[in-house]
Design a protein around this motif. Structure first.
Motif, PDB file in Angstrom:
ATOM      1  N   TRP A 148      -2.309  20.123  -1.288  1.00 31.39           N
ATOM      2  CA  TRP A 148      -0.854  20.139  -1.057  1.00 31.39           C
ATOM      3  C   TRP A 148      -0.294  18.803  -0.589  1.00 31.39           C
ATOM      4  CZ3 TRP A 148       2.625  22.914  -3.091  1.00 31.39           C
ATOM      5  CH2 TRP A 148       2.375  24.251  -3.405  1.00 31.39           C
ATOM      6  N   VAL A 149      -1.158  17.785  -0.477  1.00 30.14           N
ATOM      7  CA  VAL A 149      -0.733  16.525   0.123  1.00 30.14           C
ATOM      8  C   VAL A 149       0.274  15.799  -0.778  1.00 30.14           C
ATOM      9  CG1 VAL A 149      -1.543  14.375   1.123  1.00 30.14           C
ATOM     10  CG2 VAL A 149      -3.021  16.421   1.168  1.00 30.14           C
ATOM     11  N   GLY A 150       1.496  15.620  -0.286  1.00 28.99           N
ATOM     12  CA  GLY A 150       2.564  14.997  -1.072  1.00 28.99           C
ATOM     13  C   GLY A 150       2.238  13.552  -1.417  1.00 28.99           C
ATOM     14  N   GLY A 151       2.365  13.214  -2.704  1.00 29.66           N
ATOM     15  CA  GLY A 151       2.141  11.843  -3.147  1.00 29.66           C
ATOM     16  C   GLY A 151       0.684  11.492  -3.360  1.00 29.66           C
TER      17      GLY A 151
ATOM     18  N   ILE B 198       0.877  -1.173   0.000  1.00 25.20           N
ATOM     19  CA  ILE B 198       0.000   0.000   0.000  1.00 25.20           C
ATOM     20  C   ILE B 198       0.918   1.228   0.000  1.00 25.20           C
ATOM     21  CG2 ILE B 198      -2.023  -1.045   1.116  1.00 25.20           C
ATOM     22  CD1 ILE B 198      -1.151   0.168   3.750  1.00 25.20           C
ATOM     23  N   ILE B 199       0.472   2.252  -0.732  1.00 30.02           N
ATOM     24  CA  ILE B 199       1.266   3.474  -0.828  1.00 30.02           C
ATOM     25  C   ILE B 199       0.415   4.620  -0.311  1.00 30.02           C
ATOM     26  CG2 ILE B 199       2.403   5.071  -2.417  1.00 30.02           C
ATOM     27  CD1 ILE B 199       2.997   2.635  -4.193  1.00 30.02           C
ATOM     28  N   GLY B 200       0.970   5.364   0.633  1.00 31.02           N
ATOM     29  CA  GLY B 200       0.104   6.313   1.322  1.00 31.02           C
ATOM     30  C   GLY B 200       0.649   7.708   1.446  1.00 31.02           C
ATOM     31  N   CYS B 201      -0.205   8.563   1.961  1.00 32.82           N
ATOM     32  CA  CYS B 201       0.172   9.964   2.175  1.00 32.82           C
ATOM     33  C   CYS B 201      -0.578  10.472   3.404  1.00 32.82           C
ATOM     34  CB  CYS B 201      -0.172  10.793   0.950  1.00 32.82           C
ATOM     35  SG  CYS B 201      -1.882  10.661   0.452  1.00 32.82           S
ATOM     36  N   TYR B 202      -0.317  11.700   3.762  1.00 32.77           N
ATOM     37  CA  TYR B 202      -0.877  12.255   4.990  1.00 32.77           C
ATOM     38  C   TYR B 202      -1.595  13.561   4.659  1.00 32.77           C
ATOM     39  CZ  TYR B 202      -1.175  14.041   9.740  1.00 32.77           C
ATOM     40  OH  TYR B 202      -1.642  14.540  10.928  1.00 32.77           O
ATOM     41  N   ALA B 203      -2.933  13.545   4.799  1.00 33.20           N
ATOM     42  CA  ALA B 203      -3.731  14.679   4.338  1.00 33.20           C
ATOM     43  C   ALA B 203      -4.184  15.544   5.499  1.00 33.20           C
ATOM     44  CB  ALA B 203      -4.941  14.177   3.553  1.00 33.20           C
TER      45      ALA B 203
END
Lengths: 641, 641
Positions: free
Chosen positions: B175-178, B131-136
């Motif tokens: 602006w959430v990276g990824g 799983i590939i994630g980001c932080y919003a």
């Protein structure tokens, strides 16, 4: 509450008539209306839209710029625009195009440096864009020191030709605007070699590409684009390496000097350097004007956005967050820059007057000494102001961008583009640091001649006696600025130049600030509300910079700590007084949304919707699943690890 | 003479052993060698070459970055790299990749905020990139003020689900990276609504895209990239608009709080905020370290280029022009930045020690008050240093770029890329201006508590009595820096916060400078030549900044004009003393040519050939006659006008 409503409310607060201010800044109602005519023309033409340039790669940017260049050139020809009208139109299009240097550098060079015969042959063709040209001076290894240029033009009496040659890698002509892919001819600045002897630098008209099919001509070893830059990427700055490129003897630009058939140099001495100086002054005056407009754009974006951006709720009585423009730090960062924009508009006007006055003297003056003196003065002032104004604007744009928080980092704010495009101006047309030496040389020289006639500065203490003194009597700060210049001149004029380069840079800045403050003071004498707000801006500009450089006035006891504290208090009061006029002050610059090309700086304030709409055009968003997923992401996600 | 020879000669002048200095900067020989291992690994892999990224459009940049991400992730998995090793490898690859935020924000968030059960389920999958994630967190209309976030997570007891929703345009996560194109899951920070009542902000694990085919899931109204930015364009910062997106109750990150089936909030109070602060401190400490490395890169480029660039011939005995590094102004611009780079390396080390010490206290400490005090101190220092160091580096990179004249504006200098990529750090992870308030709050509070115990500063006059005093006894400048902090605290601690935001910004800077100077002083106590040159750098750093902010020490009579003049003289002497070591000092940073990606900063000094070679790869130069000629130029050139 909507962001649109925020800006509407701000506009109601204005203390002055915005349109009246616009007329003042434009130089009169008539000029504003003429500008409007070209604005309308530009907005009508779809190809001039700047909306997609943030998405285009370099090659597409260039191609788009060629298209715009073509439309512009055809419009100029069809509508028979005067040079002034063409300039207004170029400004409204507001992009550096492959043809910009053709019109603004190549054509004027031909007009100034050709013999009459040459001018007849080349100028009409150039004006009609039947030949497209550029001006090749700098080389890969040589910039500021023009004398170090290596390209040679060797006269061959047998064939009556000049041989243009690049003997080394460092001699490759480099940075030449429009040379990369666009131009088919070029004025080349090269060392003239006659009978084995170097005669110094002269200009030559050199064909580069076939007028038939644009292929490169014999003698051109390499010609091409110098690659991507920080900004300015619609322009094909280029390079050319000559390999024994032959041109007729008559291609040496011959207004001021020529080589006869036998290979003898025949010169009209003296005049050429004055004309060159004149051109340089004009260039630098234009840089000052552009600095003003560019900083004004950045301020417009930052001010409008700060009026609609809300962050933190400091009051328990309100559900709304605070407009960020109401924070003291935000005002302290942006308002002095608005004031600086106005200062730059005014000093650009002053500079223009000086230039015209000087040209008048050069054309009609009788006394060579007076001519030379005027030239030296105007040249020094234009050098110092070019350096000061471009530094001020570069730093100012970035400050505005940072004031817009995260969104300032988006290309849709318009600010990164503004910065990246503008900052080449710190090094172009005379590196800012090197220019400061020209100012110092002039000031030292005129100090010495004045000192011999017994002139001296009288005031050596600031005599401000209460806080309000600073804003009530502008003479106080004007004197302070003058004092600093004089002190730095006195302290340094007898020292070895090499050891005081740092002080010289400060002196040049000090002198430029002095010119700007005096020009602002002269320009804010208006009746009514306009006058009131301009006075405040002028005070803010002058006092803010006194505060920034306070050490210069404290160290020799000219100013006391108490007087500095009064400056600080005055600055803070001025911020509050200017607050209700902030949006109106930037509205007065009268930039269209097309011109700003910024979601954050939109006139109607609907910034968030504008951002959200604009990203739908991002190429990465054209498909749901991105190109590259199956090659590079799927293998990870579906791996058995 | 060749430019290569210039650098060889410079290297012979060094007063110290460069490799020894590298070991010192890296934190020991072993660390340097470990770094070298990963450097070699990165250089071997062709896909990591940065040479062509200056030519790629956005979509190609992103795709290339995906490829690099994949190779990196596979290397991490295959070689079973530890987190520290992975970090070194990422640093050597030196590009912000779509997976960067996954590794550095998403995975740590899961590790810190999941319940044990959740961690078991998600962390291994995340670490393996299945799983590939980001932080919003941030939203279109909300950044610094986290409490203002609008996204809601409403519990539906009927289905035992949370409904994630974006009620407005301003609530769109932004602006959430990824997030734009890469991630398939996301931690969403949202207002928790239970039974109609807002409970505050909590984190939720929200699937975004299908693990099967990457298509967007139901409840996601819009997801995409937020468009081009100033820099950082290999990263797909993204946005997402939720439309009643349903996730299971068990997807709320449950280490510190959870909602039970009935919809009741159950909290473990106190701990969570301390852990959050810890993460923030670590983030900011990393920003300081990155600021040091980035400024060091810019200095390396500017110093090497200044040593080979020659301009103007001031001597009649030499045919050669002068190396521009021999001009006083060039030294005055660059050398204090080299000193600042060293200062940042050292203070980053100090910061790291403080962080470890604090975490130790948090884990093993017994007294909650001690814990909180330590946290408050380290948090304040890290906030101030983050703000100071990122400002210093942004400004410093641009100064270095301008020092490279025209060529600094080319992307091939590496400097525009460095700047555009770095400057988001001024606003990211706490806006620099807002962070200054945290520092002031801490200082005011501790001043008040110390004042009550009778502690007072004793010195209120600088007692430097001759020029050499400044460099012979570091206590003089340390005291000056301390004095300024204390004065600003005393003057402001009782005033209304809103009215002193400008002073607070100065105070925070003053405090940060104090910490940096003290850390530098501690770190330059080495025997032998290394110690000697570090002492000089330390003196230059401290005295240069005293000179820059001189007004702060003059205005209250702490320092005299004479003492300031001695500072100026000392700075100029130090520039001359450091001149022979300049190239060696930047060599010691030990950056590879791959890492610098700069024609001007090449280790061998062959800059002009490097520029000339590189432009052959410019896409516009792939064909002799450019695309667009026949449509847009030919019609002008062949017109009958």
């Amino acid at each position: 509450m909507s962001t649109k409503k925020d800006l509407e409310d701000e506009r109601k607060k204005a203390s002055f008539n915005v349109q009246e201010m616009t007329y003042l800044l434009d130089g009169g109602k008539q000029k504003s209306e003429e500008k409007q005519k070209f604005k309308d023309l530009v907005h009508k033409e779809k190809a001039f839209s700047k909306r997609d340039i943030i998405f285009l790669g370099r090659s597409d940017r260039y191609k788009r710029a060629l298209e715009r260049s073509q439309i512009l050139a055809e419009t100029v020809n069809k509508m028979k625009l005067s040079d002034e009208e063409r300039t207004i139109m170029f400004e409204e299009v507001d992009e550096d195009l492959p043809l910009t240097t053709h019109y603004y550098l190549f054509v004027p060079t031909l007009e100034n440096q050709c013999s009459e015969k040459q001018a007849k042959k080349w100028v009409p063709a150039a004006r009609a864009c039947k030949i497209i040209g550029c001006y090749a001076q700098t080389e890969l290894g040589h910039g500021s020191n023009v004398r170090g240029l290596e390209t040679t033009a060797t006269y061959d009496p047998k064939t009556q030709e000049f041989v243009i040659h690049s003997p080394t890698t460092t001699s490759v002509k480099w940075w030449v605007g429009g040379l990369g892919k666009t131009s088919n001819v070029c004025v080349v600045f090269a060392q003239l070699i006659l009978d084995g002897k170097n005669q110094g630098l002269y200009s030559f008209f050199v064909p580069l590409r076939s007028l038939e099919d644009h292929s490169k001509l014999p003698g051109i070893e390499f010609i091409g684009d110098i690659g991507p830059k920080f900004g300015f990427n619609a322009m094909d700055n280029g390079c050319v390496k000559f390999n024994q490129c032959r041109i007729p003897r008559t291609n040496m630009l011959a207004r001021f000097a020529k080589v006869n058939k036998k290979g003898q140099l025949i010169q009209r001495s003296g005049v050429s350097s004055r004309v060159n100086y004149g051109t340089m002054v004009l260039m630098r005056a234009n840089f000052v004007a552009t600095a003003g407009v560019t900083l004004a754009k950045a301020c417009t974006i930052a001010t409008r956005y700060s009026a609609v951006r809300r962050q933190f709720n400091n009051s328990q009585n309100s559900h709304q967050e605070v407009q960020v423009i109401d924070y003291q730090t935000q005002q302290h960062r942006i308002f002095p820059l608005i004031a600086a924009s106005y200062a730059l508009y005014f000093v650009a006007g002053t500079m223009n007057e000086m230039y015209n006055d000087m040209m008048d003297e050069l054309k009609n003056g009788k006394d060579v000494n007076v001519m030379n003196q005027k030239l030296a003065l105007v040249h020094a002032i234009s050098s110092g102001l070019k350096s000061l104004s471009t530094n001020m604007t570069s730093d100012g744009i970035e400050e505005c961008r940072k004031c817009c928080g995260g969104h300032g980092y988006s290309q849709m704010s318009g600010l990164p583009y503004l910065y990246a495009t503008f900052v080449h101006r710190n090094t172009a047309e005379g590196d800012n640091m090197i220019l400061t030496q020209q100012v110092a040389r002039y000031l030292f020289k005129s100090f010495k001649s004045q000192a011999s006639t017994g002139q001296e500065n009288k005031i050596n203490k600031c005599n401000v006696s209460c806080e309000d003194d600073w804003v009530q009597n502008k003479e106080h700060y004007v004197s302070a600025y003058k004092h600093r210049v004089l002190r730095l001149v006195k302290e340094n004029h007898n020292k070895p130049f090499d050891e005081i380069l740092i002080d010289i840079a400060q002196l040049s800045r000090a002198h430029g600030m002095c010119v700007m403050v005096e020009s602002f003071v002269k320009n804010c004498n208006h009746q009514g509300p306009i006058g009131v707000v301009l006075q405040k801006l002028c005070n803010l500009f002058a006092l803010h910079h006194l505060e920034q450089d306070a050490a210069h006035y404290l160290e020799d006891g000219y100013m006391s700590g108490q007087q500095l504290q009064w400056i600080r208090n005055s600055v803070r009061k001025l911020l509050l007084e200017l607050r209700p006029d902030a949006v109106a002050l930037v509205d007065a610059f009268n930039f269209s949304d097309h011109y700003l090309n910024s979601a954050l700086g939109k006139y109607d304030g609907d910034v968030y919707q504008a951002l959200f709409d604009w990203i739908k055009e991002e190429p990465l968003n054209k498909s749901d699943v991105v190109d590259g997923y199956s090659q590079h992401l799927k293998p990870l996600i579906h791996s058995k690890l």
